[in-house]
Design an enzyme around this catalytic site. Structure first.
Site, short mmCIF file in Angstrom:
data_model
loop_
_atom_site.label_atom_id
_atom_site.label_comp_id
_atom_site.label_asym_id
_atom_site.label_seq_id
_atom_site.Cartn_x
_atom_site.Cartn_y
_atom_site.Cartn_z
N THR A 600 0.93 -1.14 0.05
CA THR A 600 0.03 0.10 -0.09
C THR A 600 0.88 1.53 -0.06
O THR A 600 0.30 2.22 -0.25
CB THR A 600 -0.92 0.03 1.36
OG1 THR A 600 -0.07 -0.29 2.50
CG2 THR A 600 -1.93 -1.21 1.06
N ASP A 601 2.22 1.13 0.33
CA ASP A 601 3.08 2.28 0.27
C ASP A 601 3.15 2.90 -1.32
O ASP A 601 3.62 4.16 -1.57
CB ASP A 601 4.47 1.89 0.77
CG ASP A 601 4.47 2.09 2.07
OD1 ASP A 601 3.68 2.28 2.74
OD2 ASP A 601 5.65 1.60 2.60
N PHE A 602 2.59 2.27 -2.28
CA PHE A 602 2.79 2.35 -3.68
C PHE A 602 1.35 2.55 -4.35
O PHE A 602 1.18 3.11 -5.39
CB PHE A 602 3.37 1.37 -4.47
CG PHE A 602 4.79 1.26 -3.82
CD1 PHE A 602 5.87 2.04 -3.97
CD2 PHE A 602 4.86 0.09 -2.98
CE1 PHE A 602 6.95 2.13 -3.73
CE2 PHE A 602 6.22 -0.20 -2.25
CZ PHE A 602 7.27 0.96 -2.63
#
Length: 839
Positions: A600-602
């Protein structure tokens, strides 16, 4: 239509009512949905029988129908809709008339299709010089793979994410719900707003070329850099991170499911692990070695390389943790984690998401009435919160041709370039002159600010040696040598930034931040601390806005600034678990594998960048600043929105299903002949048959023309019923062939297929090379280091990678002298006092 607007709240949305024509399909519809949520007037342009996306399930009441697709509901809400036959002269003329009044056209046709109809960018620009046209295709507009087909499984494989996901003894897997087009759609939204911001200064539009493959490459975190720096590929290892000496478990089985947590030492996880061990000790699960170990200084990365007695000690601690977690349920583990700042999150199902007390407390859900169904449905709500110009979900997705009459009839055509409110040369970068103070760390915040820095903004990155960015400890490292300044992972996210080193625990350091806010006057400040940190320093939005009411103040953390779980501490793997991705990725008969890395960092950065630019647009019109509250959890849930709606209306809980798809068959990843270079992990090719014509072509290439008439395989229903038999036969055919040979032969026949690329394949991929995806920049300590361009190209102002990531405090003197007029002698004193820091 919606419960999103409280009575009496007439605050406008952040964007002006940009007129957007949306011709995209599939998950790329997310681009228009983001813009519509932010305030644009987005109009879906469909063929007379309706968009093919309407045929994507799941469906309301499990009844397939073009007006019941939950996929359509999720990604076309907040839009209006018309029908046009672009193949007819009358339809093309009508589209030209609308495009002359439009600010933006979004499209996802194969390269050259619109040009063949006389509706390409050059054609539209001749009538409307300010129009922006954003084209999203599997591999980009030009290059050796430009004509290839790539549904989700193929794009996921060609972008490298499939290879690093799944269990080592089984084929690579995709995330259990289509993701690739959603990533490209988010980048398309951000890129479109960059181009529109620049148009506001110059009056000129431009063409944007977005590659789905490149967007997927951005999701693989650090894997692409491993072959060049470490001489090896990242391997998939299921719910763990493994080496020859240790195994770090990432997902742990508990009484009622699984949780995501990493037992490790060092700056990233050491304090959390020490708290977990203390809890384990209270219940009799911690050994003496675990109690005595200094987890904050224990270098687990060294153990992965060297092994030895300490590796045995670490593995024994993992065994104890496994026994401990098995005695707890998800809720007990999560509640204790929130209370004691242990980095742990439940592997949520869509049911867990729908029942989340955090989402409920933040008034997340949007209630939308569907008159055609006589039903009201609870949708995932705004993906971001803006204090002065709220995001609202105001209407359901349009019915076929619902707004055919009177669309934009009163709007004047853009027959001349729009007025330019600020002077800028035609070749100026979009954000030239914009100033950003970046206090974020790890990934989401730094990447979000990278969108601004790569397009001309002056970005000052504030870091500390005393409390370092955990991303600096993540491999691979320049020269394969671990070091504070040598992580390619951290470096990748921080191009085109100036480095300021401050120990914010010291009052004088915070005074420097305040002086920068007052004197340098940045347009944007970004932070990713837990909510109480900035308040305790007097640098929260409420305090800063007293003297900088025009500031755009961007805050991002795992679960937002408010709610019972606002203080939750975690990284991308925890947010991925909370958002449902861990639970749905892997095999039905095994524990969840989860997507590789900090997934989810991307998901978040392109969506966050769109919100920041929208807030800047609002300020350009009104003079008002505002606070942006990005909950990474809330944003990420949108990438599973149809599955959440499926639970809401049909009671279905999405689970793991390997690479199979409910609507396509065959649909899988198949073994190929092993390559001589980097053979570890095997050689694989993804094949995704999306219709009967492609099925006949596949059968022909395989020399199995008899399958076309075989009642077992002639229809989708038959192929699904005999899927295991079909997969075995295809695997036998591919196993003696080179993966690239399989891809080329099938793509030439019109069958979607793609190599499951490893990091080493990506570095030599001719399509990525054609687009200039990988670049080398000279890093101050490491020398040449690998960097990646963003997944989109703007025709007139492409982003630049002009400088490598800075060392901590690398530009202290320049920043303080130029921006604050501070004499060099004072800078020296601050260094001696430990206020300023360098690495």
């Amino acid at each position: 239509m919606s419960s999103q607007r409280p009575e009496g709240d007439d605050r406008p949305p952040p964007l002006p009512p940009y007129r957007v024509l949306d011709l995209t399909e599939g998950g790329i519809n997310w681009a228009g949905r983001v813009l519509a949520d932010l305030g644009a007037d987005v109009v879906k342009v469909e063929p007379p029988g309706g968009s093919p996306t309407r045929r994507r399930g799941p469906f309301y009441g499990d009844a397939p129908h073009p007006e019941r697709s939950l996929f359509w509901f999720a990604y076309c809400a907040n839009k209006r809709g018309i029908t046009l036959d672009l193949e007819s002269p009358a339809g093309r003329q009508r589209f030209r008339e609308l495009a002359a009044r439009a600010d933006l056209v979004l499209e996802s046709f194969p390269p050259g299709y619109l040009e063949g109809l006389g509706l390409g960018y050059a054609d539209l620009r001749s009538a409307n010089p300010g129009v922006v046209v954003t084209s999203v295709t599997p591999f980009g507009q030009t290059g050796p793979y430009a004509g290839y087909k790539a549904p989700d499984l193929v794009a996921w494989s060609m972008g490298g994410m499939a290879f690093v996901t799944g269990d080592e003894d089984r084929p690579p897997v995709r995330v259990g719900f289509p993701q690739a087009e959603l990533h490209a759609g988010a980048h398309a939204a951000a890129a479109s707003l960059i181009a529109l911001w620049r148009r506001g200064r110059t009056g000129r539009g431009q063409h944007i070329d977005v590659s789905v493959q490149s967007a997927v490459v951005w999701t693989i975190m650090n894997a692409a850099a491993y072959p060049g720096l470490q001489g090896e590929n990242v391997q998939r290892s299921g719910a763990s991170t493994t080496s020859e000496t240790i195994k770090r478990q990432m997902h742990w089985k508990c009484k009622d499911g699984h949780v995501a947590s990493g037992m490790a030492g060092g700056i990233a996880m050491g304090r959390s692990t020490a708290r977990l061990v203390q809890w384990m000790d209270q219940e009799g699960f911690a050994t003496q070695a675990m109690r005595e170990r200094d987890w904050v200084t224990w270098d687990v990365y060294r153990l992965m390389l060297e092994g030895g007695p300490e590796a045995d000690e670490f593995n024994a601690a993992q065994d104890q943790a496994e026994q401990f977690f098995a005695t707890k349920d998800k809720a007990e583990l999560y509640q204790r984690a929130v209370a004691e700042r242990i980095i742990l999150a439940p592997c949520n199902t869509v049911r867990d998401i729908a029942e989340s007390p955090q989402l409920e407390a933040r008034d997340y859900w949007a209630t939308i009435h569907h008159p055609e169904l006589d039903a009201t449905i609870s949708y995932p709500g705004p993906y971001v919160k803006l204090s002065e110009s709220p995001v609202r979900i105001q209407r359901p997705a349009p019915l076929i041709g619902q707004h055919n009459d009177g669309l934009w009839e009163q709007a004047a055509p853009h027959t001349s370039e729009p007025p330019s409110p600020t002077a800028a040369s035609d070749d100026a970068m979009p954000f030239e002159g914009l100033k950003v103070l970046d206090l974020t760390w790890v990934a989401v915040g730094p990447i979000t600010m990278k969108f601004l820095g790569d397009h001309g903004a002056t970005v000052v990155r504030v870091e500390s040696v005393t409390r370092p960015d955990p991303a600096r400890s993540v491999p691979p490292f320049g020269g394969a040598t671990p070091g504070f300044n040598r992580s390619a992972f951290s470096s990748k996210f921080n191009t085109n930034k100036l480095g300021l080193g401050l120990n914010l625990a010291k009052p004088k350091a915070r005074e420097i931040i305040e002086r920068l806010l007052r004197e340098w006057r940045p347009d944007v400040i970004a932070e990713s601390f837990t909510p109480k940190a900035m308040r305790s320093w007097g640098l929260d939005y409420k305090s800063v806005s007293v003297y900088r009411p025009d500031i755009i103040y961007f805050s991002t953390c795992q679960q937002g600034q408010t709610g019972p779980h606002a203080a939750f501490a975690g990284y991308g793997p925890q947010a991925s678990a909370l958002s449902g991705f861990a639970h749905i990725t892997g095999w039905a008969d095994r524990d969840p594998a989860g997507p590789y890395g900090a997934y989810t960092d991307f998901v978040n950065p392109p969506n966050a960048a769109a919100a920041v630019i929208a807030a800047l647009e609002f300020r350009r019109r009104t003079g008002k600043g505002q606070h942006i509250d990005l909950s990474q959890y809330e944003c990420a849930v949108h990438y599973l929105a149809p599955a959440v709606l499926d639970y809401r209306v049909n009671g279905r809980v999405l689970g793991r299903n390997g690479n199979r798809d409910d609507f396509y068959a065959p649909h899988g990843i198949f073994p190929c002949r092993e390559s001589e270079r980097f053979p570890e992990g095997g050689s694989w090719c993804a094949i995704a048959v999306t219709g009967d014509e492609e099925w006949r072509a596949l059968a022909g290439i395989m020399g199995r023309a008899d399958w076309v008439e075989d009642s077992r395989f002639a229809t989708l229903e038959g192929r699904k019923a005999h899927e295991a038999e079909l997969e075995q036969a295809i695997g036998e055919w591919t196993s003696s062939r080179d993966s690239f040979e399989v891809m080329r032969s099938l793509q030439e026949a019109g069958v979607p297929a793609g190599v499951v690329q490893k990091g080493s394949d990506l570095s030599s991929d001719p399509q990525l090379a054609h687009r200039g995806h990988f670049r080398q920049l000279n890093h101050t300590e490491c020398g040449p280091m690998p960097y990646e361009a963003l997944p989109f190209h703007l025709s007139e102002t492409p982003g630049e990678l002009s400088s490598a990531a800075p060392l901590v405090g690398e530009h202290n003197l320049r920043i303080l002298e130029e921006f604050l007029g501070m004499p060099g002698s004072e800078v020296g004193v601050l260094l001696e006092e430990g206020v300023l820091e360098t690495s």
